[in-house]
Design a protein around this motif. Structure first.
Motif, PDB file in Angstrom:
ATOM      1  N   ALA A   1      30.152  34.884  55.132  1.00 31.53           N
ATOM      2  CA  ALA A   1      30.171  35.772  56.301  1.00 31.53           C
ATOM      3  C   ALA A   1      30.178  34.898  57.547  1.00 31.53           C
ATOM      4  N   ASN A   2      31.156  35.107  58.391  1.00 34.37           N
ATOM      5  CA  ASN A   2      31.286  34.304  59.604  1.00 34.37           C
ATOM      6  C   ASN A   2      31.325  32.814  59.284  1.00 34.37           C
ATOM      7  N   ALA A   3      32.055  32.499  58.211  1.00 35.98           N
ATOM      8  CA  ALA A   3      32.272  31.103  57.779  1.00 35.98           C
ATOM      9  C   ALA A   3      30.999  30.445  57.252  1.00 35.98           C
ATOM     10  N   HIS A   4      29.976  31.233  56.903  1.00 36.43           N
ATOM     11  CA  HIS A   4      28.728  30.669  56.387  1.00 36.43           C
ATOM     12  C   HIS A   4      28.330  31.387  55.096  1.00 36.43           C
ATOM     13  N   VAL A   5      27.618  30.653  54.230  1.00 36.14           N
ATOM     14  CA  VAL A   5      26.967  31.257  53.053  1.00 36.14           C
ATOM     15  C   VAL A   5      25.472  31.188  53.312  1.00 36.14           C
ATOM     16  N   GLN A   6      24.892  32.327  53.684  1.00 41.28           N
ATOM     17  CA  GLN A   6      23.489  32.375  54.072  1.00 41.28           C
ATOM     18  C   GLN A   6      22.676  32.828  52.855  1.00 41.28           C
ATOM     19  N   ASP A   7      22.434  31.942  51.930  1.00 46.30           N
ATOM     20  CA  ASP A   7      21.798  32.272  50.651  1.00 46.30           C
ATOM     21  C   ASP A   7      20.280  32.133  50.730  1.00 46.30           C
ATOM     22  N   GLU A   8      19.674  33.038  51.478  1.00 47.11           N
ATOM     23  CA  GLU A   8      18.224  32.985  51.658  1.00 47.11           C
ATOM     24  C   GLU A   8      17.481  33.182  50.342  1.00 47.11           C
TER      25      GLU A   8
ATOM     26  N   PHE B   1      37.555  28.767  44.497  1.00 46.00           N
ATOM     27  CA  PHE B   1      38.233  28.375  43.275  1.00 46.00           C
ATOM     28  C   PHE B   1      39.754  28.512  43.354  1.00 46.00           C
ATOM     29  N   GLU B   2      40.255  29.030  44.466  1.00 51.46           N
ATOM     30  CA  GLU B   2      41.697  29.014  44.702  1.00 51.46           C
ATOM     31  C   GLU B   2      42.118  27.704  45.378  1.00 51.46           C
ATOM     32  N   THR B   3      41.436  27.351  46.464  1.00 56.70           N
ATOM     33  CA  THR B   3      41.804  26.149  47.227  1.00 56.70           C
ATOM     34  C   THR B   3      40.984  24.931  46.835  1.00 56.70           C
ATOM     35  N   LEU B   4      39.844  25.156  46.161  1.00 57.80           N
ATOM     36  CA  LEU B   4      38.875  24.124  45.777  1.00 57.80           C
ATOM     37  C   LEU B   4      38.149  23.525  46.981  1.00 57.80           C
ATOM     38  N   ALA B   5      38.231  24.168  48.136  1.00 59.12           N
ATOM     39  CA  ALA B   5      37.499  23.703  49.313  1.00 59.12           C
ATOM     40  C   ALA B   5      36.009  23.842  49.079  1.00 59.12           C
ATOM     41  N   ARG B   6      35.264  22.834  49.514  1.00 51.63           N
ATOM     42  CA  ARG B   6      33.803  22.828  49.430  1.00 51.63           C
ATOM     43  C   ARG B   6      33.204  23.248  50.771  1.00 51.63           C
ATOM     44  N   LYS B   7      32.146  24.046  50.721  1.00 44.90           N
ATOM     45  CA  LYS B   7      31.437  24.441  51.939  1.00 44.90           C
ATOM     46  C   LYS B   7      29.938  24.478  51.627  1.00 44.90           C
ATOM     47  N   PRO B   8      29.157  23.571  52.215  1.00 46.91           N
ATOM     48  CA  PRO B   8      27.704  23.616  52.000  1.00 46.91           C
ATOM     49  C   PRO B   8      27.114  24.959  52.435  1.00 46.91           C
ATOM     50  N   LYS B   9      26.204  25.466  51.618  1.00 50.13           N
ATOM     51  CA  LYS B   9      25.532  26.728  51.911  1.00 50.13           C
ATOM     52  C   LYS B   9      24.274  26.475  52.743  1.00 50.13           C
ATOM     53  N   ALA B  10      23.653  27.553  53.159  1.00 45.13           N
ATOM     54  CA  ALA B  10      22.392  27.419  53.894  1.00 45.13           C
ATOM     55  C   ALA B  10      21.338  26.709  53.041  1.00 45.13           C
ATOM     56  N   SER B  11      21.364  26.915  51.724  1.00 50.00           N
ATOM     57  CA  SER B  11      20.406  26.247  50.846  1.00 50.00           C
ATOM     58  C   SER B  11      20.587  24.735  50.861  1.00 50.00           C
ATOM     59  N   TYR B  12      21.828  24.277  50.963  1.00 49.76           N
ATOM     60  CA  TYR B  12      22.092  22.838  51.083  1.00 49.76           C
ATOM     61  C   TYR B  12      21.397  22.295  52.330  1.00 49.76           C
ATOM     62  N   ALA B  13      21.554  22.976  53.447  1.00 54.88           N
ATOM     63  CA  ALA B  13      20.932  22.530  54.694  1.00 54.88           C
ATOM     64  C   ALA B  13      19.414  22.564  54.600  1.00 54.88           C
ATOM     65  N   ALA B  14      18.865  23.569  53.915  1.00 49.89           N
ATOM     66  CA  ALA B  14      17.412  23.665  53.777  1.00 49.89           C
ATOM     67  C   ALA B  14      16.872  22.512  52.940  1.00 49.89           C
ATOM     68  N   VAL B  15      17.547  22.187  51.850  1.00 54.04           N
ATOM     69  CA  VAL B  15      17.119  21.058  51.023  1.00 54.04           C
ATOM     70  C   VAL B  15      17.280  19.758  51.800  1.00 54.04           C
ATOM     71  N   GLN B  16      18.367  19.624  52.512  1.00 52.63           N
ATOM     72  CA  GLN B  16      18.597  18.439  53.338  1.00 52.63           C
ATOM     73  C   GLN B  16      17.460  18.240  54.334  1.00 52.63           C
ATOM     74  N   ALA B  17      16.979  19.334  54.912  1.00 54.46           N
ATOM     75  CA  ALA B  17      15.879  19.237  55.869  1.00 54.46           C
ATOM     76  C   ALA B  17      14.612  18.703  55.209  1.00 54.46           C
ATOM     77  N   ILE B  18      14.340  19.137  53.980  1.00 52.74           N
ATOM     78  CA  ILE B  18      13.183  18.615  53.250  1.00 52.74           C
ATOM     79  C   ILE B  18      13.342  17.127  52.992  1.00 52.74           C
ATOM     80  N   LEU B  19      14.501  16.750  52.495  1.00 49.71           N
ATOM     81  CA  LEU B  19      14.693  15.382  52.035  1.00 49.71           C
ATOM     82  C   LEU B  19      14.825  14.391  53.172  1.00 49.71           C
ATOM     83  N   LYS B  20      15.287  14.856  54.315  1.00 47.18           N
ATOM     84  CA  LYS B  20      15.442  13.954  55.460  1.00 47.18           C
ATOM     85  C   LYS B  20      14.333  14.115  56.479  1.00 47.18           C
ATOM     86  N   GLY B  21      13.332  14.932  56.124  1.00 46.12           N
ATOM     87  CA  GLY B  21      12.122  14.986  56.938  1.00 46.12           C
ATOM     88  C   GLY B  21      12.217  15.790  58.194  1.00 46.12           C
TER      89      GLY B  21
END
Length: 443
Positions: A361-368, A420-440
Protein backbone atom coordinates in the motif's frame (compact mmCIF):
# COMPACT_ATOMS: atom_id res chain seq x y z
CA UNK A 1 9.72 -3.23 18.73
CA UNK A 2 11.40 -1.80 21.88
CA UNK A 3 14.34 -4.22 21.94
CA UNK A 4 18.05 -3.89 21.24
CA UNK A 5 21.15 -6.03 21.08
CA UNK A 6 21.89 -4.93 24.63
CA UNK A 7 18.92 -6.99 25.80
CA UNK A 8 20.89 -10.14 24.89
CA UNK A 9 24.23 -11.47 26.12
CA UNK A 10 27.48 -10.29 24.52
CA UNK A 11 28.22 -12.37 21.45
CA UNK A 12 24.60 -13.39 20.90
CA UNK A 13 24.11 -13.90 17.16
CA UNK A 14 21.22 -12.74 15.00
CA UNK A 15 20.55 -14.16 11.57
CA UNK A 16 18.07 -14.74 8.81
CA UNK A 17 17.58 -17.76 6.57
CA UNK A 18 16.52 -19.22 3.23
CA UNK A 19 16.74 -22.68 1.67
CA UNK A 20 18.07 -23.73 -1.71
CA UNK A 21 14.98 -25.05 -3.48
CA UNK A 22 12.81 -22.26 -2.13
CA UNK A 23 14.89 -19.39 -3.50
CA UNK A 24 17.63 -20.42 -5.93
CA UNK A 25 15.77 -21.39 -9.09
CA UNK A 26 16.29 -25.11 -9.45
CA UNK A 27 15.75 -25.12 -13.21
CA UNK A 28 18.96 -23.10 -13.61
CA UNK A 29 22.67 -23.86 -13.35
CA UNK A 30 22.78 -27.53 -14.28
CA UNK A 31 21.00 -28.88 -11.22
CA UNK A 32 19.60 -32.39 -11.43
CA UNK A 33 15.95 -33.24 -10.93
CA UNK A 34 14.69 -33.68 -7.37
CA UNK A 35 11.68 -35.44 -5.91
CA UNK A 36 10.19 -31.98 -5.33
CA UNK A 37 10.25 -31.38 -9.07
CA UNK A 38 8.28 -34.56 -9.71
CA UNK A 39 5.98 -33.92 -6.73
CA UNK A 40 5.21 -30.41 -7.99
CA UNK A 41 4.61 -31.72 -11.51
CA UNK A 42 1.87 -34.04 -10.22
CA UNK A 43 -1.56 -32.34 -10.33
CA UNK A 44 -3.05 -31.48 -6.95
CA UNK A 45 0.17 -31.56 -4.91
CA UNK A 46 1.14 -27.87 -4.98
CA UNK A 47 -1.06 -24.80 -4.88
CA UNK A 48 -1.68 -23.38 -8.37
CA UNK A 49 0.66 -26.06 -9.80
CA UNK A 50 3.68 -23.89 -8.93
CA UNK A 51 7.25 -25.12 -8.58
CA UNK A 52 10.78 -24.05 -7.71
CA UNK A 53 12.16 -23.85 -11.24
CA UNK A 54 12.70 -20.07 -11.00
CA UNK A 55 11.72 -19.30 -7.40
CA UNK A 56 13.43 -16.01 -6.42
CA UNK A 57 16.32 -16.45 -8.88
CA UNK A 58 18.72 -16.26 -5.95
CA UNK A 59 21.21 -18.12 -8.12
CA UNK A 60 21.71 -14.94 -10.14
CA UNK A 61 20.61 -12.33 -7.59
CA UNK A 62 22.52 -13.60 -4.54
CA UNK A 63 24.71 -10.46 -4.37
CA UNK A 64 21.64 -8.27 -3.97
CA UNK A 65 20.21 -10.66 -1.41
CA UNK A 66 23.43 -10.78 0.62
CA UNK A 67 23.46 -6.98 0.62
CA UNK A 68 19.99 -7.11 2.19
CA UNK A 69 21.25 -9.48 4.90
CA UNK A 70 24.26 -7.31 5.67
CA UNK A 71 22.40 -4.00 5.48
CA UNK A 72 19.90 -5.24 8.06
CA UNK A 73 22.77 -5.79 10.51
CA UNK A 74 22.54 -9.57 10.77
CA UNK A 75 25.55 -11.53 12.00
CA UNK A 76 24.93 -14.75 10.10
CA UNK A 77 23.11 -16.06 7.06
CA UNK A 78 21.63 -19.53 7.27
CA UNK A 79 21.33 -21.15 3.84
CA UNK A 80 21.19 -24.66 2.42
CA UNK A 81 22.94 -26.50 -0.36
CA UNK A 82 20.99 -28.40 -2.99
CA UNK A 83 22.29 -31.96 -3.14
CA UNK A 84 21.07 -32.27 -6.75
CA UNK A 85 22.74 -28.99 -7.78
CA UNK A 86 26.09 -30.36 -6.61
CA UNK A 87 25.52 -34.03 -7.56
CA UNK A 88 22.77 -34.14 -10.21
CA UNK A 89 22.29 -37.90 -9.73
CA UNK A 90 22.96 -37.84 -5.99
CA UNK A 91 26.27 -39.66 -6.54
CA UNK A 92 29.05 -39.67 -9.08
CA UNK A 93 30.59 -36.67 -10.82
CA UNK A 94 29.86 -33.26 -9.30
CA UNK A 95 28.39 -30.39 -11.29
CA UNK A 96 31.20 -27.79 -11.39
CA UNK A 97 28.69 -24.94 -11.78
CA UNK A 98 26.92 -26.01 -8.59
CA UNK A 99 30.09 -26.14 -6.52
CA UNK A 100 31.24 -22.82 -7.98
CA UNK A 101 27.95 -21.18 -7.01
CA UNK A 102 28.32 -22.21 -3.37
CA UNK A 103 31.93 -20.99 -3.43
CA UNK A 104 30.74 -17.59 -4.62
CA UNK A 105 27.88 -17.53 -2.15
CA UNK A 106 30.10 -18.30 0.86
CA UNK A 107 32.76 -15.86 -0.30
CA UNK A 108 30.06 -13.21 -0.70
CA UNK A 109 29.01 -13.70 2.92
CA UNK A 110 32.54 -13.46 4.20
CA UNK A 111 33.17 -10.30 2.17
CA UNK A 112 30.21 -8.71 3.98
CA UNK A 113 31.28 -9.87 7.44
CA UNK A 114 28.53 -12.52 7.66
CA UNK A 115 29.01 -15.93 9.22
CA UNK A 116 28.00 -18.68 6.74
CA UNK A 117 25.66 -21.15 8.47
CA UNK A 118 25.26 -24.04 6.01
CA UNK A 119 22.55 -26.71 6.08
CA UNK A 120 23.36 -29.68 3.86
CA UNK A 121 19.82 -30.99 3.31
CA UNK A 122 16.60 -29.00 3.25
CA UNK A 123 14.34 -31.64 1.64
CA UNK A 124 15.24 -31.70 -2.06
CA UNK A 125 16.35 -35.31 -2.60
CA UNK A 126 17.91 -36.05 -6.01
CA UNK A 127 15.30 -37.81 -8.16
CA UNK A 128 17.78 -40.54 -9.10
CA UNK A 129 17.96 -41.56 -5.44
CA UNK A 130 14.19 -41.24 -5.05
CA UNK A 131 13.90 -43.75 -7.91
CA UNK A 132 15.85 -46.22 -5.76
CA UNK A 133 13.54 -45.82 -2.77
CA UNK A 134 14.71 -42.51 -1.39
CA UNK A 135 14.87 -42.33 2.37
CA UNK A 136 13.26 -45.74 2.69
CA UNK A 137 16.50 -47.13 1.22
CA UNK A 138 19.43 -47.37 3.64
CA UNK A 139 21.89 -46.63 0.84
CA UNK A 140 20.62 -43.04 0.70
CA UNK A 141 22.13 -42.37 4.13
CA UNK A 142 25.54 -43.48 2.90
CA UNK A 143 25.24 -41.37 -0.25
CA UNK A 144 24.38 -38.41 1.97
CA UNK A 145 27.56 -38.96 3.98
CA UNK A 146 29.56 -38.82 0.75
CA UNK A 147 27.83 -35.54 -0.16
CA UNK A 148 28.63 -34.15 3.30
CA UNK A 149 32.30 -35.04 2.96
CA UNK A 150 32.44 -33.47 -0.51
CA UNK A 151 30.98 -30.19 0.73
CA UNK A 152 33.30 -30.17 3.75
CA UNK A 153 36.34 -30.59 1.52
CA UNK A 154 35.14 -27.76 -0.71
CA UNK A 155 33.92 -25.25 1.88
CA UNK A 156 35.22 -26.43 5.25
CA UNK A 157 37.85 -23.70 5.43
CA UNK A 158 35.22 -20.95 5.21
CA UNK A 159 31.87 -22.13 6.63
CA UNK A 160 31.17 -21.10 10.23
CA UNK A 161 28.60 -23.79 11.10
CA UNK A 162 27.24 -26.95 9.51
CA UNK A 163 23.84 -28.57 9.94
CA UNK A 164 23.30 -32.03 8.52
CA UNK A 165 19.49 -32.17 8.13
CA UNK A 166 16.81 -29.52 8.44
CA UNK A 167 13.62 -30.70 10.16
CA UNK A 168 13.87 -34.48 9.78
CA UNK A 169 10.25 -34.82 10.97
CA UNK A 170 9.13 -33.02 7.80
CA UNK A 171 11.42 -35.03 5.54
CA UNK A 172 10.18 -38.29 7.07
CA UNK A 173 6.74 -38.13 8.72
CA UNK A 174 5.10 -35.24 6.87
CA UNK A 175 6.38 -36.62 3.57
CA UNK A 176 5.91 -40.39 4.00
CA UNK A 177 3.03 -40.73 6.49
CA UNK A 178 0.86 -37.66 5.84
CA UNK A 179 1.85 -37.21 2.19
CA UNK A 180 1.93 -33.41 2.26
CA UNK A 181 5.54 -33.10 1.06
CA UNK A 182 7.60 -34.98 -1.52
CA UNK A 183 7.56 -37.90 -2.13
CA UNK A 184 3.88 -37.65 -1.11
CA UNK A 185 3.45 -41.10 0.42
CA UNK A 186 1.02 -42.36 3.06
CA UNK A 187 2.82 -45.57 4.01
CA UNK A 188 3.73 -46.51 7.57
CA UNK A 189 6.52 -48.89 6.52
CA UNK A 190 8.18 -46.25 4.35
CA UNK A 191 7.70 -43.77 7.20
CA UNK A 192 9.44 -45.97 9.75
CA UNK A 193 12.38 -46.55 7.45
CA UNK A 194 12.63 -42.90 6.45
CA UNK A 195 12.56 -41.82 10.12
CA UNK A 196 15.41 -44.19 10.90
CA UNK A 197 17.48 -43.67 7.76
CA UNK A 198 17.33 -39.88 8.01
CA UNK A 199 18.69 -40.17 11.54
CA UNK A 200 21.35 -42.53 10.23
CA UNK A 201 22.19 -40.01 7.50
CA UNK A 202 22.69 -37.39 10.18
CA UNK A 203 25.14 -39.57 12.10
CA UNK A 204 27.03 -40.64 8.98
CA UNK A 205 26.91 -37.06 7.71
CA UNK A 206 28.53 -35.77 10.91
CA UNK A 207 31.32 -38.28 10.41
CA UNK A 208 31.66 -37.24 6.76
CA UNK A 209 31.84 -33.56 7.70
CA UNK A 210 34.50 -34.14 10.31
CA UNK A 211 36.51 -36.40 8.00
CA UNK A 212 36.40 -33.61 5.42
CA UNK A 213 37.79 -31.08 7.87
CA UNK A 214 34.59 -29.30 8.96
CA UNK A 215 33.78 -28.44 12.55
CA UNK A 216 31.00 -26.69 14.53
CA UNK A 217 28.39 -29.20 13.34
CA UNK A 218 24.87 -29.94 14.52
CA UNK A 219 21.35 -30.69 13.36
CA UNK A 220 18.18 -28.58 13.08
CA UNK A 221 15.02 -30.09 14.61
CA UNK A 222 11.54 -28.59 14.54
CA UNK A 223 9.34 -28.64 17.61
CA UNK A 224 5.63 -28.15 18.25
CA UNK A 225 4.69 -28.32 21.93
CA UNK A 226 1.60 -30.52 22.24
CA UNK A 227 -1.37 -29.83 24.50
CA UNK A 228 -4.58 -31.79 25.10
CA UNK A 229 -7.51 -30.03 23.49
CA UNK A 230 -9.75 -31.04 26.39
CA UNK A 231 -9.32 -32.24 29.93
CA UNK A 232 -9.74 -35.95 29.29
CA UNK A 233 -7.47 -38.97 29.61
CA UNK A 234 -7.81 -39.73 25.91
CA UNK A 235 -6.88 -36.18 24.84
CA UNK A 236 -3.86 -36.21 27.16
CA UNK A 237 -2.81 -39.56 25.70
CA UNK A 238 -3.19 -38.22 22.15
CA UNK A 239 -1.06 -35.17 23.00
CA UNK A 240 1.58 -37.44 24.52
CA UNK A 241 1.72 -39.58 21.38
CA UNK A 242 2.03 -36.50 19.20
CA UNK A 243 4.79 -35.15 21.43
CA UNK A 244 6.62 -38.47 21.16
CA UNK A 245 6.48 -38.53 17.35
CA UNK A 246 7.04 -34.85 16.65
CA UNK A 247 9.26 -33.66 19.49
CA UNK A 248 10.94 -36.62 21.18
CA UNK A 249 11.76 -39.09 18.41
CA UNK A 250 14.63 -37.27 16.72
CA UNK A 251 15.71 -35.41 19.86
CA UNK A 252 16.13 -38.67 21.74
CA UNK A 253 17.87 -40.31 18.80
CA UNK A 254 20.51 -37.63 18.24
CA UNK A 255 21.20 -36.83 21.90
CA UNK A 256 20.76 -40.18 23.68
CA UNK A 257 20.48 -42.90 21.04
CA UNK A 258 16.93 -43.87 22.02
CA UNK A 259 13.47 -43.94 20.44
CA UNK A 260 10.32 -43.33 22.55
CA UNK A 261 8.31 -46.45 23.39
CA UNK A 262 5.14 -44.63 22.29
CA UNK A 263 6.59 -44.34 18.78
CA UNK A 264 7.89 -47.89 18.68
CA UNK A 265 4.33 -49.08 19.38
CA UNK A 266 3.42 -47.93 15.88
CA UNK A 267 6.67 -47.87 13.91
CA UNK A 268 8.59 -50.68 15.61
CA UNK A 269 7.24 -53.54 13.44
CA UNK A 270 8.22 -51.62 10.30
CA UNK A 271 11.75 -50.57 11.21
CA UNK A 272 14.65 -52.22 9.35
CA UNK A 273 16.41 -55.24 10.82
CA UNK A 274 19.01 -54.50 13.50
CA UNK A 275 18.05 -50.85 13.64
CA UNK A 276 19.28 -50.72 17.23
CA UNK A 277 22.86 -51.16 15.99
CA UNK A 278 22.71 -47.76 14.30
CA UNK A 279 21.71 -45.75 17.37
CA UNK A 280 25.21 -45.10 18.78
CA UNK A 281 26.25 -43.53 15.46
CA UNK A 282 23.05 -41.48 15.24
CA UNK A 283 23.86 -40.11 18.70
CA UNK A 284 27.35 -38.90 17.77
CA UNK A 285 28.24 -35.80 19.82
CA UNK A 286 26.79 -32.51 18.60
CA UNK A 287 28.49 -29.14 18.77
CA UNK A 288 25.09 -27.41 18.94
CA UNK A 289 21.37 -28.05 18.45
CA UNK A 290 19.17 -25.97 16.16
CA UNK A 291 15.58 -25.32 17.26
CA UNK A 292 12.91 -24.37 14.72
CA UNK A 293 9.78 -23.07 16.42
CA UNK A 294 6.62 -21.57 14.96
CA UNK A 295 3.54 -22.85 16.79
CA UNK A 296 1.89 -25.33 19.15
CA UNK A 297 -0.65 -28.08 18.58
CA UNK A 298 -3.85 -29.02 20.43
CA UNK A 299 -4.77 -32.70 20.21
CA UNK A 300 -7.65 -35.03 20.88
CA UNK A 301 -8.19 -38.70 20.22
CA UNK A 302 -9.39 -39.86 16.80
CA UNK A 303 -10.84 -43.21 15.75
CA UNK A 304 -8.65 -45.63 13.85
CA UNK A 305 -5.23 -47.22 14.16
CA UNK A 306 -2.11 -45.75 15.78
CA UNK A 307 -1.35 -42.89 16.23
CA UNK A 308 -5.11 -42.05 16.42
CA UNK A 309 -4.85 -38.36 17.18
CA UNK A 310 -6.60 -35.35 15.69
CA UNK A 311 -5.42 -31.74 15.81
CA UNK A 312 -7.91 -28.99 16.56
CA UNK A 313 -7.48 -25.21 16.33
CA UNK A 314 -6.38 -23.60 19.54
CA UNK A 315 -7.72 -20.39 21.01
CA UNK A 316 -6.27 -17.03 20.09
CA UNK A 317 -4.73 -15.42 17.02
CA UNK A 318 -3.38 -17.35 14.03
CA UNK A 319 -0.83 -16.73 11.30
CA UNK A 320 -1.70 -16.87 7.61
CA UNK A 321 -0.80 -20.57 7.77
CA UNK A 322 -3.54 -21.03 10.37
CA UNK A 323 -0.92 -21.69 13.05
CA UNK A 324 -1.52 -20.66 16.65
CA UNK A 325 0.66 -17.77 17.85
CA UNK A 326 2.12 -18.87 21.19
CA UNK A 327 5.41 -17.14 22.01
CA UNK A 328 5.36 -18.18 25.66
CA UNK A 329 5.66 -21.81 24.62
CA UNK A 330 9.07 -21.03 23.12
CA UNK A 331 10.45 -20.17 26.56
CA UNK A 332 9.12 -23.42 27.99
CA UNK A 333 10.43 -25.41 25.02
CA UNK A 334 13.94 -24.01 25.31
CA UNK A 335 13.98 -24.77 29.04
CA UNK A 336 12.78 -28.31 28.35
CA UNK A 337 15.44 -28.87 25.71
CA UNK A 338 18.10 -27.58 28.08
CA UNK A 339 16.94 -30.13 30.65
CA UNK A 340 16.74 -32.98 28.11
CA UNK A 341 20.22 -32.44 26.66
CA UNK A 342 23.59 -32.38 28.38
CA UNK A 343 22.85 -29.13 30.16
CA UNK A 344 25.76 -27.50 28.37
CA UNK A 345 24.84 -28.10 24.70
CA UNK A 346 24.53 -24.71 22.97
CA UNK A 347 21.10 -24.03 21.48
CA UNK A 348 20.17 -21.78 18.59
CA UNK A 349 16.70 -20.76 17.45
CA UNK A 350 17.41 -21.54 13.81
CA UNK A 351 13.96 -20.62 12.45
CA UNK A 352 11.14 -18.48 13.73
CA UNK A 353 8.83 -16.32 11.66
CA UNK A 354 5.34 -15.69 10.46
CA UNK A 355 3.34 -16.01 7.26
CA UNK A 356 1.14 -12.95 6.86
CA UNK A 357 -1.22 -11.71 4.12
CA UNK A 358 1.16 -8.94 3.15
CA UNK A 359 0.00 -6.34 0.71
CA UNK A 360 1.71 -3.31 -0.79
CA UNK A 361 0.00 0.00 0.00
CA UNK A 362 1.52 3.29 -1.09
CA UNK A 363 4.68 1.41 -2.12
CA UNK A 364 5.12 -0.03 1.40
CA UNK A 365 4.48 -3.37 3.13
CA UNK A 366 3.41 -2.37 6.63
CA UNK A 367 3.46 -5.81 8.28
CA UNK A 368 2.79 -4.83 11.87
CA UNK A 369 1.55 -8.34 12.66
CA UNK A 370 4.96 -9.80 11.76
CA UNK A 371 6.75 -7.13 13.80
CA UNK A 372 4.67 -8.05 16.84
CA UNK A 373 5.27 -11.78 16.27
CA UNK A 374 9.05 -11.42 16.03
CA UNK A 375 9.22 -9.10 19.04
CA UNK A 376 7.18 -11.48 21.18
CA UNK A 377 9.40 -14.44 20.29
CA UNK A 378 12.59 -12.48 20.89
CA UNK A 379 11.27 -11.65 24.35
CA UNK A 380 10.49 -15.33 24.88
CA UNK A 381 14.04 -16.22 23.90
CA UNK A 382 15.37 -13.60 26.29
CA UNK A 383 13.24 -15.07 29.07
CA UNK A 384 14.77 -18.51 28.44
CA UNK A 385 18.27 -17.04 28.66
CA UNK A 386 17.32 -15.47 32.00
CA UNK A 387 16.39 -18.97 33.22
CA UNK A 388 19.87 -20.26 32.40
CA UNK A 389 19.33 -21.71 28.92
CA UNK A 390 22.56 -21.57 26.85
CA UNK A 391 20.84 -19.96 23.87
CA UNK A 392 23.46 -18.48 21.58
CA UNK A 393 21.51 -17.07 18.66
CA UNK A 394 18.19 -16.37 16.94
CA UNK A 395 17.49 -16.74 13.21
CA UNK A 396 14.42 -15.24 11.54
CA UNK A 397 12.63 -17.12 8.76
CA UNK A 398 12.79 -15.85 6.14
CA UNK A 399 14.85 -13.25 4.36
CA UNK A 400 12.66 -13.46 1.25
CA UNK A 401 9.14 -14.40 0.33
CA UNK A 402 9.70 -17.68 -1.48
CA UNK A 403 8.37 -21.03 -2.71
CA UNK A 404 6.53 -22.29 0.36
CA UNK A 405 6.50 -25.97 -0.65
CA UNK A 406 2.96 -27.36 -1.12
CA UNK A 407 1.56 -23.83 -0.72
CA UNK A 408 3.51 -22.58 -3.73
CA UNK A 409 3.98 -18.81 -3.66
CA UNK A 410 0.75 -18.11 -1.78
CA UNK A 411 2.27 -17.78 1.70
CA UNK A 412 4.71 -15.00 2.52
CA UNK A 413 7.19 -15.34 5.39
CA UNK A 414 9.80 -12.83 4.19
CA UNK A 415 11.24 -9.74 5.77
CA UNK A 416 11.64 -8.72 2.13
CA UNK A 417 8.71 -8.71 -0.28
CA UNK A 418 9.31 -10.43 -3.62
CA UNK A 419 7.20 -9.65 -6.67
CA UNK A 420 7.08 -13.08 -8.26
CA UNK A 421 6.44 -11.60 -11.70
CA UNK A 422 9.36 -9.13 -11.81
CA UNK A 423 11.38 -10.65 -8.91
CA UNK A 424 11.88 -7.14 -7.50
CA UNK A 425 12.78 -7.08 -3.81
CA UNK A 426 11.24 -4.56 -1.40
CA UNK A 427 12.09 -4.56 2.32
CA UNK A 428 8.99 -4.61 4.52
CA UNK A 429 8.37 -2.65 7.69
CA UNK A 430 9.49 -5.74 9.63
CA UNK A 431 12.89 -5.55 7.92
CA UNK A 432 13.28 -1.96 9.12
CA UNK A 433 12.16 -2.90 12.63
CA UNK A 434 14.71 -5.70 12.88
CA UNK A 435 17.36 -3.42 11.40
CA UNK A 436 16.63 -0.91 14.15
CA UNK A 437 17.23 -3.57 16.82
CA UNK A 438 20.42 -4.83 15.27
CA UNK A 439 21.91 -1.42 14.55
CA UNK A 440 20.93 0.04 17.89
CA UNK A 441 18.41 2.59 16.76
CA UNK A 442 15.11 3.24 18.47
CA UNK A 443 12.23 1.75 16.52
Amino acid sequence: MPLSRNDFPPGFLFGTATSAYQVEGHGLGGAGQTHWDSFAATPGNVSRAENGARACDHLNRYQEDLDLVADAGFDLYRFSTSWARVLPDGTGTPNPAGLDFYDRLVDGMLARGLKPALTLYHWELPAALADLGGWANRDTAHHFADFAALMARRLGDRVWSWATINEPWCAAWLSHFEGHHAPGLRDIRATARAMHHIGLAHGLGLAGLRAGGADNAGIVLNFEPAFPAEDTLTARAAANRYDAVFNRFFLGAVTRGTYPDLVLEGLGPHLPDRWQDDLPGIAAPLDWLGVNYYTVKHLTEAPGPWPNWRTVPGPGPKTDMGWDIAPGALTDLLCRLHDKTSGTLPLYVTENGMAAPDGIANAHVQDEDRIAYIAAHLRAARAAIAKGVPLKGFVIWSLLDNFEWAFGYSKRFGLVHVDFETLARKPKASYAAVQAILKGRAS
